[in-house]
Scaffold this active site. Structure first.
Site, short mmCIF file in Angstrom:
data_model
loop_
_atom_site.label_atom_id
_atom_site.label_comp_id
_atom_site.label_asym_id
_atom_site.label_seq_id
_atom_site.Cartn_x
_atom_site.Cartn_y
_atom_site.Cartn_z
N SER A 183 -26.60 62.23 47.20
CA SER A 183 -26.57 61.00 48.02
C SER A 183 -26.03 61.36 49.39
CB SER A 183 -25.63 59.98 47.36
OG SER A 183 -25.42 58.88 48.23
N TYR A 198 -17.76 57.44 43.34
CA TYR A 198 -19.17 57.77 43.58
C TYR A 198 -19.27 58.94 44.57
CZ TYR A 198 -24.13 57.05 44.68
OH TYR A 198 -25.48 57.23 44.85
N1 LIG Z 1 -30.20 53.42 45.76
C1 LIG Z 1 -29.56 54.12 46.67
O1 LIG Z 1 -29.24 53.62 47.77
C2 LIG Z 1 -29.19 55.56 46.41
C3 LIG Z 1 -28.71 56.30 47.50
C4 LIG Z 1 -28.34 57.62 47.29
C5 LIG Z 1 -28.47 58.20 46.04
N2 LIG Z 1 -28.93 57.45 44.98
C6 LIG Z 1 -29.00 58.12 43.68
O2 LIG Z 1 -30.32 58.05 43.19
C7 LIG Z 1 -30.30 58.12 41.76
C8 LIG Z 1 -31.14 56.98 41.21
O3 LIG Z 1 -30.56 55.76 41.62
P1 LIG Z 1 -31.40 54.41 41.82
O4 LIG Z 1 -30.96 53.83 43.11
O5 LIG Z 1 -32.81 54.65 41.58
O6 LIG Z 1 -30.73 53.53 40.67
P2 LIG Z 1 -31.38 52.64 39.51
O7 LIG Z 1 -30.22 51.91 38.92
O8 LIG Z 1 -32.54 51.86 40.02
O9 LIG Z 1 -31.93 53.73 38.47
C9 LIG Z 1 -31.09 54.58 37.75
C10 LIG Z 1 -31.74 54.88 36.41
O10 LIG Z 1 -30.87 55.81 35.71
C11 LIG Z 1 -30.72 55.35 34.38
N3 LIG Z 1 -29.42 55.80 33.86
C12 LIG Z 1 -28.19 55.37 34.21
N4 LIG Z 1 -27.27 55.98 33.48
C13 LIG Z 1 -27.92 56.84 32.65
C14 LIG Z 1 -27.52 57.75 31.66
N5 LIG Z 1 -26.21 57.88 31.33
N6 LIG Z 1 -28.45 58.46 31.00
C15 LIG Z 1 -29.77 58.32 31.29
N7 LIG Z 1 -30.22 57.45 32.22
C16 LIG Z 1 -29.31 56.73 32.89
C17 LIG Z 1 -30.79 53.83 34.47
O11 LIG Z 1 -31.12 53.23 33.21
C18 LIG Z 1 -31.87 53.64 35.52
O12 LIG Z 1 -33.15 53.59 34.93
C19 LIG Z 1 -28.83 58.05 41.36
O13 LIG Z 1 -28.35 59.35 41.09
C20 LIG Z 1 -28.17 57.49 42.60
O14 LIG Z 1 -26.81 57.85 42.70
C21 LIG Z 1 -29.30 56.15 45.15
#
Ligand SMILES: NC(=O)c1ccc[n+]([C@@H]2O[C@H](COP(=O)([O-])OP(=O)(O)OC[C@H]3O[C@@H](n4cnc5c(N)ncnc54)[C@H](O)[C@@H]3O)[C@@H](O)[C@H]2O)c1
Length: 277
Positions: free
Chosen positions: A145, A158
């Site tokens: 991130s 985080y």
């Molecule tokens: N959305 C943002 O702004 C953003 C920014 C930077 C990084 N990220 C990173 O991107 C990645 C995806 O995030 P997103 O925004 O798509 O979130 P999201 O909540 O839409 O998707 C996350 C997915 O991971 C699954 N998940 C959660 N815990 C789990 C576990 N213990 N085992 C297996 N699956 C699990 C959830 O069920 C979900 O389907 C994450 O690592 C997040 O930290 C997101």
């Protein structure tokens, strides 16, 4: 290492049930890759599996908690028996946590570190050796991130977890330098996904008004998950080691290198406007 041709390659995506993981699985599928998708949410997993099946592509779906070492070992065993070494491993599953450090329960810290750090460690551990041994160009992609470079206030757990993913990715990429397996760290900025609405994502110390302000900021400013998915596809095809994608990611990366004091001041000011602080 660059994997320019993705047709018929096996691509594994954790957290494929929603947001960036779902968009990434679909982006690789549209290029003819075969998918292994994993998530701990079975309904979301089924829905993505069906969407990939509609493209008439092979897809194996596994309900797995990435934080669970034994479950990840069973998962890897099942994958290796069925298809052998993975071509592209995308450790994406992760959760958010928004709350002031002094009011963040340690169990929230442990949950964030177990999923965001150990989930990635488990993925690299259980799939990495087979990827190296198999030879041929392969790529490990760890979704970190912008918080792993330039974090905002009220994201201590985080941010710590994402700094750990950046450190792991840097070290792993050096250790694998003599192999054909490359490592990419992905640093998305604000991406409009359900991450802020997931259960347990916001501390009870954050007011409803502040939570609403933060969610509105994500909806107003956040890039689509498809933008990150495309950046991940491009990075795998070119073997890029760092991906900065989405609002703020590139400017904040460069600002932090230029002046930590200025980056800190800008971040605090923005955090007050956007609901982080
Ligand atoms: N959305 C943002 O702004 C953003 C920014 C930077 C990084 N990220 C990173 O991107 C990645 C995806 O995030 P997103 O925004 O798509 O979130 P999201 O909540 O839409 O998707 C996350 C997915 O991971 C699954 N998940 C959660 N815990 C789990 C576990 N213990 N085992 C297996 N699956 C699990 C959830 O069920 C979900 O389907 C994450 O690592 C997040 O930290 C997101």
């Amino acid at each position: 290492m660059a994997v320019p041709q993705l047709k018929d390659k096996w691509v594994l995506v954790t957290g494929a049930g929603s947001g960036i993981g779902r968009a990434t699985a679909m982006a690789f599928a549209r290029l003819g890759a075969k998918l292994v998708i994993a998530d701990n949410n079975p309904e979301a997993l089924d829905e993505v599996g069906l969407a990939i099946a509609r493209l008439r592509l092979e897809c194996l779906a596994f309900q797995v908690d990435v934080a669970d070492e034994a479950a990840m070992l069973r998962f890897a065993h099942a994958v290796h028996v069925r298809i052998g070494a993975i071509d592209v491993l995308i450790n994406n599953a992760g959760i958010g946590y928004h709350g002031p450090f002094l009011y963040s329960p340690l169990k929230s810290w442990r949950r964030v570190l177990d999923i965001n750090v150990m989930g990635v460690v488990h993925g690299c551990h259980v799939f990495g050796q087979r990827m190296v041994d198999a030879g041929g160009a392969r790529q490990i992609v760890n979704v970190a991130s912008l918080a792993g470079i330039a974090p905002t206030p009220n994201t201590s757990a985080y941010a710590a977890s994402k700094h750990a993913v950046m450190g792991l990715s840097d070290v792993l990429s050096m250790e694998l330098a003599n192999s054909k397996v490359g490592v990419t760290a992905v640093c998305p900025g604000i991406i409009n996904t359900p991450i802020t609405t997931a259960a347990g994502a916001i501390s009870s110390a954050i007011s409803v008004a502040q939570t609403d302000k933060l969610r509105a900021y994500y909806e107003r400013t956040g890039a689509s998950a498809d933008v990150v998915a495309q950046a991940i596809v491009d990075a795998v095809r070119s073997g890029r080691s760092l991906v900065l994608v989405g609002p703020c990611a590139k400017p904040m990366y460069h600002l932090k290198r230029l002046s930590r004091a200025l980056a800190r001041a800008v971040t605090i000011s923005d955090a007050r406007k956007n609901g982080y602080l």
